[in-house]
Write a protein that holds these residues in place. Structure first.
Motif, mmCIF file in Angstrom:
data_model
loop_
_atom_site.group_PDB
_atom_site.id
_atom_site.type_symbol
_atom_site.label_atom_id
_atom_site.label_comp_id
_atom_site.label_asym_id
_atom_site.label_seq_id
_atom_site.Cartn_x
_atom_site.Cartn_y
_atom_site.Cartn_z
ATOM 1 N N THR A 121 -14.438 15.390 4.863
ATOM 2 C CA THR A 121 -13.478 16.477 4.655
ATOM 3 C C THR A 121 -14.088 17.578 3.763
ATOM 4 N N TYR A 122 -13.400 18.698 3.706
ATOM 5 C CA TYR A 122 -13.901 19.911 3.034
ATOM 6 C C TYR A 122 -14.380 19.670 1.605
ATOM 7 N N ASP A 123 -13.649 18.783 0.887
ATOM 8 C CA ASP A 123 -13.950 18.589 -0.541
ATOM 9 C C ASP A 123 -15.284 17.869 -0.747
ATOM 10 N N LEU A 125 0.890 -1.159 0.000
ATOM 11 C CA LEU A 125 0.000 0.000 0.000
ATOM 12 C C LEU A 125 0.930 1.211 0.000
ATOM 13 N N LYS A 126 0.702 2.102 -0.947
ATOM 14 C CA LYS A 126 1.677 3.191 -1.139
ATOM 15 C C LYS A 126 1.010 4.560 -1.136
ATOM 16 N N GLY A 127 1.577 5.489 -0.400
ATOM 17 C CA GLY A 127 1.129 6.880 -0.436
ATOM 18 C C GLY A 127 1.742 7.572 -1.638
ATOM 19 N N PRO A 128 1.210 8.748 -2.019
ATOM 20 C CA PRO A 128 1.763 9.468 -3.175
ATOM 21 C C PRO A 128 3.161 10.013 -2.899
ATOM 22 N N ILE A 129 3.945 10.141 -3.958
ATOM 23 C CA ILE A 129 5.319 10.646 -3.837
ATOM 24 C C ILE A 129 5.537 11.770 -4.851
ATOM 25 N N ILE A 130 6.148 12.845 -4.385
ATOM 26 C CA ILE A 130 6.390 14.040 -5.227
ATOM 27 C C ILE A 130 7.347 13.731 -6.383
ATOM 28 N N THR A 131 7.052 14.284 -7.557
ATOM 29 C CA THR A 131 8.015 14.282 -8.669
ATOM 30 C C THR A 131 8.219 15.732 -9.074
ATOM 31 N N PRO A 132 9.458 16.237 -8.979
ATOM 32 C CA PRO A 132 9.667 17.638 -9.380
ATOM 33 C C PRO A 132 9.303 17.825 -10.862
ATOM 34 N N VAL A 151 -6.891 16.865 3.934
ATOM 35 C CA VAL A 151 -7.366 16.219 2.695
ATOM 36 C C VAL A 151 -8.177 14.958 2.976
ATOM 37 N N ASN A 152 -8.850 14.534 1.912
ATOM 38 C CA ASN A 152 -9.757 13.394 1.986
ATOM 39 C C ASN A 152 -8.969 12.071 1.962
ATOM 40 N N PRO A 153 -9.156 11.217 2.956
ATOM 41 C CA PRO A 153 -8.421 9.948 2.956
ATOM 42 C C PRO A 153 -9.104 8.853 2.128
ATOM 43 N N PHE A 170 -0.874 -0.843 -4.305
ATOM 44 C CA PHE A 170 -2.145 -0.119 -4.308
ATOM 45 C C PHE A 170 -1.902 1.327 -3.907
ATOM 46 N N GLU A 171 -2.427 2.264 -4.703
ATOM 47 C CA GLU A 171 -2.226 3.692 -4.406
ATOM 48 C C GLU A 171 -3.361 4.503 -5.010
ATOM 49 N N ALA A 172 -3.636 5.654 -4.397
ATOM 50 C CA ALA A 172 -4.678 6.550 -4.903
ATOM 51 C C ALA A 172 -4.251 7.137 -6.246
ATOM 52 N N VAL A 173 -5.236 7.640 -7.012
ATOM 53 C CA VAL A 173 -4.904 8.309 -8.272
ATOM 54 C C VAL A 173 -4.201 9.645 -7.983
ATOM 55 N N HIS A 174 -4.584 10.288 -6.871
ATOM 56 C CA HIS A 174 -4.049 11.629 -6.609
ATOM 57 C C HIS A 174 -2.561 11.616 -6.252
ATOM 58 N N GLY A 175 -1.980 12.814 -6.305
ATOM 59 C CA GLY A 175 -0.577 12.980 -5.954
ATOM 60 C C GLY A 175 -0.413 13.440 -4.515
ATOM 61 N N SER A 176 0.742 14.049 -4.255
ATOM 62 C CA SER A 176 1.116 14.354 -2.872
ATOM 63 C C SER A 176 0.614 15.712 -2.390
ATOM 64 N N ALA A 177 -0.147 16.413 -3.229
ATOM 65 C CA ALA A 177 -0.774 17.706 -2.873
ATOM 66 C C ALA A 177 0.041 18.478 -1.830
ATOM 67 N N PRO A 178 1.284 18.886 -2.161
ATOM 68 C CA PRO A 178 2.198 19.446 -1.151
ATOM 69 C C PRO A 178 1.625 20.606 -0.335
ATOM 70 N N VAL A 186 9.538 8.565 -8.777
ATOM 71 C CA VAL A 186 9.717 7.356 -7.970
ATOM 72 C C VAL A 186 8.534 6.404 -8.220
ATOM 73 N N ASN A 187 7.371 6.990 -8.457
ATOM 74 C CA ASN A 187 6.163 6.176 -8.680
ATOM 75 C C ASN A 187 6.327 5.320 -9.935
ATOM 76 N N VAL A 188 6.825 5.968 -11.005
ATOM 77 C CA VAL A 188 7.045 5.243 -12.258
ATOM 78 C C VAL A 188 8.159 4.209 -12.059
HETATM 79 P P1 NAD Z 1 -2.286 16.224 -6.736
HETATM 80 O O1 NAD Z 1 -3.156 15.065 -7.044
HETATM 81 O O2 NAD Z 1 -1.263 16.031 -5.707
HETATM 82 O O3 NAD Z 1 -3.187 17.457 -6.268
HETATM 83 C C1 NAD Z 1 -3.960 18.265 -7.115
HETATM 84 C C2 NAD Z 1 -5.107 18.865 -6.326
HETATM 85 O O4 NAD Z 1 -6.114 17.870 -6.165
HETATM 86 C C3 NAD Z 1 -4.743 19.274 -4.893
HETATM 87 O O5 NAD Z 1 -4.222 20.558 -4.834
HETATM 88 C C4 NAD Z 1 -6.096 19.180 -4.214
HETATM 89 O O6 NAD Z 1 -6.863 20.316 -4.481
HETATM 90 C C5 NAD Z 1 -6.723 17.978 -4.906
HETATM 91 N N1 NAD Z 1 -6.487 16.741 -4.149
HETATM 92 C C6 NAD Z 1 -5.552 15.798 -4.377
HETATM 93 N N2 NAD Z 1 -5.661 14.816 -3.481
HETATM 94 C C7 NAD Z 1 -6.693 15.143 -2.667
HETATM 95 C C8 NAD Z 1 -7.303 14.515 -1.546
HETATM 96 N N3 NAD Z 1 -6.880 13.344 -1.072
HETATM 97 N N4 NAD Z 1 -8.333 15.144 -0.948
HETATM 98 C C9 NAD Z 1 -8.785 16.322 -1.405
HETATM 99 N N5 NAD Z 1 -8.273 16.949 -2.466
HETATM 100 C C10 NAD Z 1 -7.225 16.371 -3.090
HETATM 101 O O7 NAD Z 1 -1.633 16.675 -8.123
HETATM 102 P P2 NAD Z 1 -0.421 17.651 -8.432
HETATM 103 O O8 NAD Z 1 -0.529 18.872 -7.594
HETATM 104 O O9 NAD Z 1 -0.391 17.732 -9.896
HETATM 105 O O10 NAD Z 1 0.858 16.815 -7.983
HETATM 106 C C11 NAD Z 1 1.550 17.021 -6.771
HETATM 107 C C12 NAD Z 1 2.744 16.072 -6.738
HETATM 108 O O11 NAD Z 1 2.273 14.721 -6.684
HETATM 109 C C13 NAD Z 1 3.646 16.171 -7.960
HETATM 110 O O12 NAD Z 1 4.982 16.109 -7.540
HETATM 111 C C14 NAD Z 1 3.260 14.951 -8.780
HETATM 112 O O13 NAD Z 1 4.309 14.494 -9.584
HETATM 113 C C15 NAD Z 1 2.946 13.956 -7.687
HETATM 114 N N6 NAD Z 1 2.059 12.853 -8.098
HETATM 115 C C16 NAD Z 1 2.298 11.651 -7.531
HETATM 116 C C17 NAD Z 1 1.461 10.596 -7.833
HETATM 117 C C18 NAD Z 1 1.752 9.260 -7.186
HETATM 118 O O14 NAD Z 1 2.421 9.220 -6.172
HETATM 119 N N7 NAD Z 1 1.273 8.168 -7.732
HETATM 120 C C19 NAD Z 1 0.368 10.763 -8.681
HETATM 121 C C20 NAD Z 1 0.132 12.026 -9.210
HETATM 122 C C21 NAD Z 1 0.983 13.081 -8.901
#
Ligand code: NAD
Length: 361
Positions: A333-335, A66-73, A293-295, A277-285, A81-83
């Protein structure tokens, strides 16, 4: 007997959503021994690498993570790292269900799509040539000689390899997924009218594989730009979509938009013997450490993981608890509130608590 599962918390919001998912999974009563390993920016500062060997070894040993999102500059710095994890473990199939949940505000209702994205090649192969480098200049020269086409001298080049092997296995995966989950139709999405030797190969291979499933699962083709429009206009016409890597990434975010956002879109990367297994979303720094954020996306990725581990009862219990908390709309959560600055919105960990309470009720 307890399952052994690798947990990669990730960075940005990763540790918060991973912790929420871990607690919800454990609340189902399933015994899991977590092997916690770290990758990403945080470990780079201490180890000089963003993907220590221990991470790959742990997943190879446990076969499930089970994997959390990881930043890619963006545009510079280290590669994703995800790829790299998907490539190192040959997790060739990315499965992203996009399903409507009652209580989530969205323009659409009753969406039920599954995106199957090829994970191992295409423009994600990481074969790139930087603008101005000697290697790039000589590549531009060779391409000019071979194709008769002039590429501007100040170009950067990214290579898009698409193999018959990878197309065959991802389309077969999509049809097998459709059969197993009682789905009616697979749509192959491409741009074969322009990229005849890459997307064209994907499409020809998809047609060949589809013949083996004739009479069992319907097959359809769509050009990716048209697919984007059709998904917005009539998403209910579609069922399982199979796509090369880049289109799969873009279309799965579009589908997350159809169901109400990235906060509720789960995913799985699956290989022959392993799965992460990982969410579609990224690390939303910008939300890092705010407990905001929404879990759900991460928790639903946990549901997919429980199904992969053949723990169907626990998976259903967890999914029902998530559905029920979202449908009530109070401890979310807020969203998931109609007004994103609604003061009654709860934090990441409080939403997980509400889900755990439902599981135990
Ligand atoms: P992101 O998915 O991190 O966030 C975009 C926006 O979506 C956020 O600002 C927020 O408004 C919303 N969001 C995302 N996750 C949410 C949650 N759990 N609950 C509520 N709102 C949520 O996309 P990004 O900003 O383009 O990417 C940030 C970093 O994440 C980049 O470095 C990117 O490369 C990386 N990334 C990693 C993965 C992965 O680990 N598999 C996938 C996508 C992006």
């Amino acid at each position: 007997m307890a399952h052994r599962v690798t947990l990669i918390p990730g960075d940005g919001i990763g540790p918060e959503v991973s912790d929420a998912a871990r607690r919800c999974i454990e609340a189902t009563g399933i015994k899991i021994e977590w092997d916690i390993v770290n990758a990403g920016q945080g470990v780079w500062e201490t180890t000089g690498t963003v993907l220590p060997d221990t991470v790959i070894e742990s997943v190879k040993k446990n076969t499930v993570a089970l994997k959390g999102p990881i930043i890619t500059p963006i545009g510079e710095g280290f590669r994703s790292v995800n790829v790299a994890i998907r490539h190192a473990l040959d997790l060739y199939a990315c499965v992203r269900p996009a399903r409507s949940y009652e209580g989530v505000k969205s323009l659409y209702k009753n969406i039920d799509l599954v995106i199957i994205r090829e994970n191992s090649e295409d423009l994600y192969a990481g074969i790139e040539f930087e603008e101005g480098k000697d290697q790039t200049k000589s590549l531009i020269e060779s391409i000019g000689k071979m194709s008769g086409k002039k590429i501007r001298d100040d170009s950067g080049i990214s290579i898009k390899p698409i193999s018959r092997f990878a197309c065959e296995r991802i389309v077969r995966f999509a049809f097998e997924y459709a059969l197993y989950h009682n789905r009616k139709k697979v749509t192959a999405v491409h741009k074969a009218n322009i990229m005849k030797f890459t997307d064209g190969l994907f499409l020809r291979t998809a047609r060949e594989v589809a013949l083996r499933y004739e009479g069992k699962v319907k097959f359809e083709e769509a050009i990716v730009d048209n697919m984007a429009m059709q998904l917005v206009q009539k998403p209910h016409n579609f069922d399982v979509l199979v796509l090369p890597n880049l289109y799969g990434d873009i279309i799965s975010d579009l589908c997350a938009g159809l169901i109400g956002g990235l906060g509720i879109a789960p995913g799985a990367n699956i290989g022959e013997t392993m799965a992460v297994f990982e969410a579609v979303h990224g690390s939303a720094p910008k939300y890092k450490g705010l407990n905001k954020v929404n879990p759900t996306a991460m928790i639903l990725s946990g549901v997919l993981m429980l199904r992969y581990l053949k723990e169907e009862a626990a998976a259903s219990k967890l999914e029902e608890a998530v559905k029920s908390v979202i449908a009530e709309g109070k401890e979310v959560t807020y969203d998931l509130k109609s007004n994103p600055i609604d003061p009654t919105a709860v934090g990441t960990s409080q939403m997980a608590d509400a889900i755990i309470k439902k599981i135990r009720d």
